[in-house]
Design an enzyme around this catalytic site. Sequence first.
Site, PDB file in Angstrom:
ATOM      1  N   CYS A 236       1.091  -0.906   0.050  1.00 17.65           N
ATOM      2  CA  CYS A 236       0.131  -0.082   0.005  1.00 17.65           C
ATOM      3  C   CYS A 236       0.818   1.123  -0.071  1.00 17.65           C
ATOM      4  O   CYS A 236       1.941   1.145   0.536  1.00 17.65           O
ATOM      5  CB  CYS A 236      -0.796  -0.168   1.207  1.00 17.65           C
ATOM      6  SG  CYS A 236      -2.007   1.370   1.315  1.00 17.65           S
TER       7      CYS A 236
ATOM      8  N   ASP B 222       0.399   3.587   1.618  1.00 16.22           N
ATOM      9  CA  ASP B 222       0.369   4.314   3.196  1.00 16.22           C
ATOM     10  C   ASP B 222       1.616   4.803   3.735  1.00 16.22           C
ATOM     11  O   ASP B 222       2.657   3.839   3.585  1.00 16.22           O
ATOM     12  CB  ASP B 222      -0.415   3.425   3.842  1.00 16.22           C
ATOM     13  CG  ASP B 222      -0.861   4.001   5.336  1.00 16.22           C
ATOM     14  OD1 ASP B 222       0.029   4.458   6.071  1.00 16.22           O
ATOM     15  OD2 ASP B 222      -2.099   4.181   5.486  1.00 16.22           O
TER      16      ASP B 222
ATOM     17  N   ARG C 278       2.669   5.096   6.568  1.00 12.61           N
ATOM     18  CA  ARG C 278       3.134   4.468   7.649  1.00 12.61           C
ATOM     19  C   ARG C 278       3.555   2.955   7.476  1.00 12.61           C
ATOM     20  O   ARG C 278       3.986   2.127   8.492  1.00 12.61           O
ATOM     21  CB  ARG C 278       1.688   4.106   8.632  1.00 12.61           C
ATOM     22  CG  ARG C 278       1.070   5.541   8.928  1.00 12.61           C
ATOM     23  CD  ARG C 278      -0.125   5.454   9.701  1.00 12.61           C
ATOM     24  NE  ARG C 278      -0.981   4.787   8.583  1.00 12.61           N
ATOM     25  CZ  ARG C 278      -2.188   4.524   9.049  1.00 12.61           C
ATOM     26  NH1 ARG C 278      -2.632   4.898  10.085  1.00 12.61           N
ATOM     27  NH2 ARG C 278      -3.239   4.097   7.979  1.00 12.61           N
TER      28      ARG C 278
ATOM     29  N   HIS D  56      -2.101  -4.154   5.212  1.00 13.85           N
ATOM     30  CA  HIS D  56      -1.826  -3.660   6.422  1.00 13.85           C
ATOM     31  C   HIS D  56      -3.022  -3.168   7.202  1.00 13.85           C
ATOM     32  O   HIS D  56      -4.029  -2.886   6.530  1.00 13.85           O
ATOM     33  CB  HIS D  56      -0.914  -2.241   6.589  1.00 13.85           C
ATOM     34  CG  HIS D  56      -1.578  -1.332   5.913  1.00 13.85           C
ATOM     35  ND1 HIS D  56      -2.305  -0.114   6.684  1.00 13.85           N
ATOM     36  CD2 HIS D  56      -1.544  -0.629   4.502  1.00 13.85           C
ATOM     37  CE1 HIS D  56      -2.719   0.733   5.855  1.00 13.85           C
ATOM     38  NE2 HIS D  56      -2.395   0.509   4.725  1.00 13.85           N
TER      39      HIS D  56
ATOM     40  N   CYS E 165      -6.151  -0.034   7.055  1.00 15.18           N
ATOM     41  CA  CYS E 165      -6.004   0.622   5.730  1.00 15.18           C
ATOM     42  C   CYS E 165      -7.238   1.493   5.237  1.00 15.18           C
ATOM     43  O   CYS E 165      -8.236   1.133   5.041  1.00 15.18           O
ATOM     44  CB  CYS E 165      -6.055  -0.590   4.655  1.00 15.18           C
ATOM     45  SG  CYS E 165      -5.872  -0.088   2.931  1.00 15.18           S
TER      46      CYS E 165
END
Length: 224
Positions: free
Chosen positions: A42, A44, A46, A98, A101
Amino acid sequence: MSTQLDELFENNRVWARQTEARSPGFFTRLQQQAPQYLWIGCADSRVPANELVGLLPGELFVHRNVANVVVHSDLNCLSVIQFAVDQLKVQHVIVVGHSNCGGVRAALEDTRVGLADNWIRHVQDVRHRHQEWLDSLPRERRLDALVELNVLEQVLHVCQTTIVQDAWARGQQVVVHGWVYGLHNGLLQDLRMTIDQPEGVAAAYQEALQRLRGRYAPCQAEAA
C-alpha cells in the site's frame, strides 16, 4: 514551513554521511541492483517497506498503490512485476496489506473519496464476493477481515498474470506470498498463501481462505 523543503535535503545529507560511515563504498556498490524480493504494498506512509524487513536500498524492489491492488489492466503494476521477474530475476513476490487501511475501509463502508473511488472499486469487488461472511462478523472486525481477504485476492491475481505464468512455464523460480502488516505492533503476519507453481494456485487460495475464516470463527460466535 520551508517552501524549498530544506529540512529534507539536510536529512538526506545526514543519512548519506551516516550510511557511508557505517558501510564505506555503499553507494558505489549500489550502481547495480540485484534484489531477490518484489514487495507489492500500500502507498500508506506508515508502511516503509525496506525498514519493516530490515533490508537496505538495492535489496527490495517495491511497487505501491492504494490498498495494494493488482489489476490485470494496470500496466504500471504489471510493468513492475515484469521487470522484477524477467530482468531482475527476483525469486519472491510479496503482496502486503496492512491493518487500518484507509482504502480498504473506504471500500468496506462505501465512503466516497474522489477519483480513487474508481480504484477502490476493485476492493469493493472483493467485499461483495465475501459479503455474507463479512456480515456475520462483529462490525469492528470486518475491516481487518477485508484487509486479509484483499491480500489473498491480490496474490491470486499476481499468480494469474501472464508474467508469472510464463516464468513458471520456463522453470524459473518465483514464489508468491501474502502478508499483512500490523500498524498497532509493527509485526508482519504470514497469511500462508505461498505459491510456487501454477498447479497449486487454486488449492492454496482455498486453503488460505479457510484458515482466514477459521481465525475469525470465535468472532462469529460472539456476533451470533
